[in-house]
Design an enzyme around this catalytic site. Structure first.
Site, PDB file in Angstrom:
ATOM      1  CE  LYS A  57      -5.842  -3.175   3.395  1.00 37.03           C
ATOM      2  NZ  LYS A  57      -6.043  -2.094   4.353  1.00 37.03           N
ATOM      3  CD  GLN A 101      -5.544  -1.262   8.211  1.00 38.95           C
ATOM      4  OE1 GLN A 101      -5.070  -1.744   7.201  1.00 38.95           O
ATOM      5  NE2 GLN A 101      -6.808  -0.921   8.309  1.00 38.95           N
ATOM      6  CG  ASP A 124      -4.648   3.362   1.363  1.00 43.73           C
ATOM      7  OD1 ASP A 124      -5.435   2.748   0.627  1.00 43.73           O
ATOM      8  OD2 ASP A 124      -4.829   3.504   2.587  1.00 43.73           O
TER       9      ASP A 124
END
Length: 284
Positions: A57, A101, A124
């Site tokens: 990422k 994450q 996200d």
């Protein structure tokens, strides 16, 4: 030997185009404000797969002209410490998007950690605010994988309106929001899961099938309605999807490969939403 008749939905090519557009928008933000859009990634512990994902990422951010900031916390971090770290990023005007994450470890309240992300920085699409925005069709950030699925459908001129969509899987960041976004585009949506009776018969009715169950080759070609659009959002060890590709490709009109279908679009949407977040926060 079977022959594939389905057209492949190339997520890699669409992701490339999306990232190019995002890079142009990021450059415009920097040109107009002097500020570079910034995505903060938060990693708890050193799970090898998570470390790899975060590095990937960060590399993609660099290609799209997005600054990345990485916060690495030890595996024994408590819920309180993680919430404090995310709250600090939420309050930092130099950060425009936050990615936690996951998984974060069984001793941490993951939902509490997600909810520490300010809604305007939830690029996200994991907070309750984002989920509600998807449900109500209001401005906000979509969960990245479902958002990538919708972009793929649009790129291949698949209009969900009036179609029967079947979503196999009901996770909070994939199955459920995918169904909400399809419903928002006037599809008739059925959710299936581990307790659905006679699953095959439900799948056979799908004009659009979204497989998000996390079981390799779980859905067989014989259950695909001829001409259906098959979106395989599964990613299992060995680069195997949830759909038995060879048999499904004989009956589907469009199908996503694994890898190279939904996966690249997930990161592309994350980057696009980071720049969008920067634009909103900077008043552009």
């Amino acid at each position: 030997m079977s022959t594939s008749t389905a057209t492949l939905m190339d997520g890699t090519a669409l992701a490339r185009r999306t990232v190019e557009e995002t890079a142009a928008r990021a450059a415009e933000v920097t040109r107009r404000t002097g500020v570079t859009p910034c995505l903060a990634t938060v990693l708890v512990g050193a799970d090898p797969a998570s470390v790899t994902y975060v590095k990937m990422k960060q590399n993609r951010c660099a290609k799209a002209g997005i600054r990345s900031r990485h916060v690495e916390l030890p595996a024994e971090t408590t819920t309180e410490e993680l919430v404090a770290a995310i709250t600090a990023l939420s309050e930092d005007p130099e950060v425009h998007g936050i990615l936690l994450q996951h998984p974060v470890g069984p001793h941490i309240d993951e939902r509490a950690a997600f909810e520490a992300i300010a809604p305007e920085k939830d690029v996200d699409g994991v907070t309750m605010a984002s989920f509600a925005a998807m449900g109500f069709g209001l401005p906000g950030f979509v969960s990245c994988t479902p958002g990538g699925i919708m972009r793929l459908l649009d790129a291949y001129d698949v209009d969900p309106s009036g179609k029967r969509a079947v979503v196999v899987g009901r996770s909070a960041i994939l199955g459920k929001p995918a169904g909400l976004l399809l419903l928002g585009r006037d599809a008739t949506v059925t959710y299936c899961h581990s307790r659905t009776k006679d699953l095959s018969s439900v799948i056979r009715e799908a004009d659009i099938l979204v497989a998000a169950v996390g079981k390799p080759n779980f859905i067989k070609g014989e259950d695909i309605k001829p001409g259906a659009v098959v979106i395989d959002a599964g990613y299992n060890p060995g680069n195997i999807g949830d759909v038995d590709f060879a048999s499904a490709a004989e009956r589907a009109s469009l199908i996503t490969p694994v890898p190279g279908g939904v996966g690249p679009m997930t990161i592309a949407v994350l980057l696009a939403q980071t720049v969008e977040g920067a634009e909103r926060q900077l008043g552009l």
